[in-house]
Design a protein around this motif. Structure first.
Motif, mmCIF file in Angstrom:
data_model
loop_
_atom_site.group_PDB
_atom_site.id
_atom_site.type_symbol
_atom_site.label_atom_id
_atom_site.label_comp_id
_atom_site.label_asym_id
_atom_site.label_seq_id
_atom_site.Cartn_x
_atom_site.Cartn_y
_atom_site.Cartn_z
ATOM 1 N N GLN A 1 0.855 -1.192 0.000
ATOM 2 C CA GLN A 1 0.000 0.000 0.000
ATOM 3 C C GLN A 1 0.886 1.236 0.000
ATOM 4 N N THR B 1 -1.216 8.007 -1.691
ATOM 5 C CA THR B 1 -2.005 8.235 -2.905
ATOM 6 C C THR B 1 -1.121 8.592 -4.102
ATOM 7 N N THR C 1 -0.584 10.201 -7.675
ATOM 8 C CA THR C 1 -1.219 11.395 -8.245
ATOM 9 C C THR C 1 -1.181 11.465 -9.756
ATOM 10 N N CYS C 2 -0.354 10.634 -10.393
ATOM 11 C CA CYS C 2 -0.280 10.727 -11.847
ATOM 12 C C CYS C 2 -0.096 9.339 -12.460
ATOM 13 N N PRO C 3 -0.722 9.098 -13.611
ATOM 14 C CA PRO C 3 -0.587 7.790 -14.266
ATOM 15 C C PRO C 3 0.857 7.427 -14.610
ATOM 16 N N LEU D 1 -1.755 -0.723 -9.119
ATOM 17 C CA LEU D 1 -3.180 -0.380 -9.126
ATOM 18 C C LEU D 1 -3.306 1.110 -8.794
ATOM 19 N N PHE D 2 -3.434 1.927 -9.830
ATOM 20 C CA PHE D 2 -3.403 3.382 -9.667
ATOM 21 C C PHE D 2 -4.494 3.884 -8.726
ATOM 22 N N ASN D 3 -5.731 3.498 -8.958
ATOM 23 C CA ASN D 3 -6.844 4.013 -8.152
ATOM 24 C C ASN D 3 -6.760 3.600 -6.693
ATOM 25 N N ALA D 4 -6.187 2.431 -6.428
ATOM 26 C CA ALA D 4 -6.055 1.952 -5.052
ATOM 27 C C ALA D 4 -4.701 2.319 -4.444
ATOM 28 N N SER D 5 -3.797 2.853 -5.249
ATOM 29 C CA SER D 5 -2.431 3.184 -4.813
ATOM 30 C C SER D 5 -1.746 1.970 -4.192
ATOM 31 N N ARG D 6 -1.821 0.852 -4.915
ATOM 32 C CA ARG D 6 -1.215 -0.390 -4.436
ATOM 33 C C ARG D 6 -0.336 -1.006 -5.510
#
Length: 77
Positions: free
Chosen positions: A7, A10, A12-14, A38-43
């Motif tokens: 984990q 966050t 912030t950029c792709p 996993l960009f949206n989950a920041s994992r």
């Protein structure tokens, strides 16, 4: 092999995805096919060989890019 879910703070950029994948993919003992940021989950999800590399070394490679690791969960695959 062991599976890890790392984990991060966050994302912030792709383009962060490519930086992290590139750095982790270069490490010995990483199952490159299993690596997924996993960009949206920041994992970061990855399988690795614990006889070659430790979770701490994977975390360090990510932190050296400037991303903070919040925690990691490891389970035997």
């Amino acid at each position: 092999m062991q599976k890890a879910m790392i984990q991060l703070e966050t994302l912030t950029c792709p383009s962060c995805i490519q930086k992290i994948e590139g750095a982790v993919r270069q490490l010995d003992g990483i199952n490159k096919d299993s690596l997924k940021v996993l960009f949206n989950a920041s994992r970061v999800r990855v399988e690795y060989d614990p006889s070659v590399i430790s979770i701490e070394e994977i975390e360090e490679a990510i932190q050296n890019l400037g991303y903070s690791v919040v925690n990691s969960r490891v389970k035997v695959a």
